[in-house]
Write a protein that holds these residues in place. Sequence first.
Motif, PDB file in Angstrom:
ATOM      1  N   LYS A   7       0.832  -1.204   0.000  1.00 23.09           N
ATOM      2  CA  LYS A   7       0.000   0.000   0.000  1.00 23.09           C
ATOM      3  C   LYS A   7       0.870   1.260   0.000  1.00 23.09           C
ATOM      4  CE  LYS A   7      -3.910   2.171   2.280  1.00 23.09           C
ATOM      5  NZ  LYS A   7      -4.896   2.089   3.341  1.00 23.09           N
ATOM      6  N   GLN A  54      -5.860   1.676  -6.700  1.00 23.14           N
ATOM      7  CA  GLN A  54      -5.672   0.226  -6.670  1.00 23.14           C
ATOM      8  C   GLN A  54      -5.819  -0.382  -8.059  1.00 23.14           C
ATOM      9  OE1 GLN A  54      -8.391  -1.337  -3.706  1.00 23.14           O
ATOM     10  NE2 GLN A  54      -6.762  -1.382  -2.164  1.00 23.14           N
ATOM     11  N   GLU A  86      -2.147  -5.720   0.175  1.00 20.54           N
ATOM     12  CA  GLU A  86      -2.235  -4.504   0.983  1.00 20.54           C
ATOM     13  C   GLU A  86      -2.776  -4.786   2.383  1.00 20.54           C
ATOM     14  OE1 GLU A  86      -4.266  -1.301  -0.964  1.00 20.54           O
ATOM     15  OE2 GLU A  86      -2.663  -1.034  -2.440  1.00 20.54           O
TER      16      GLU A  86
END
Length: 96
Positions: free
Chosen positions: A38, A48, A66
Amino acid sequence: MEQPLFDDLVQSLKEAKAIARREAPASRRFTVTPPDVKAVREKIGLSQSEFARLMRVSIKTLQNWEQHRRNPTGPAAALLKIVLTAPDVVLKTLHT
């Protein structure tokens, strides 16, 4: 084969067997820390879905990375390290 070399090999095998049986500690241990996916994604400013496309993985896979349910391995882990150290090169190369 020379006797000293043979004796060294036999001793090494005995040590390996003891380590495998947990009767002796390993002389070296390597801990590989998985990248914070992340943080890498946020560093280069992609969503994303954009980052998943860049990495050639599904959004679900990216979300698992993540949320630390899974860790990237092999080529994906290597590519993440490259993204972290040279994001401009990666973006220029893969975003075409």
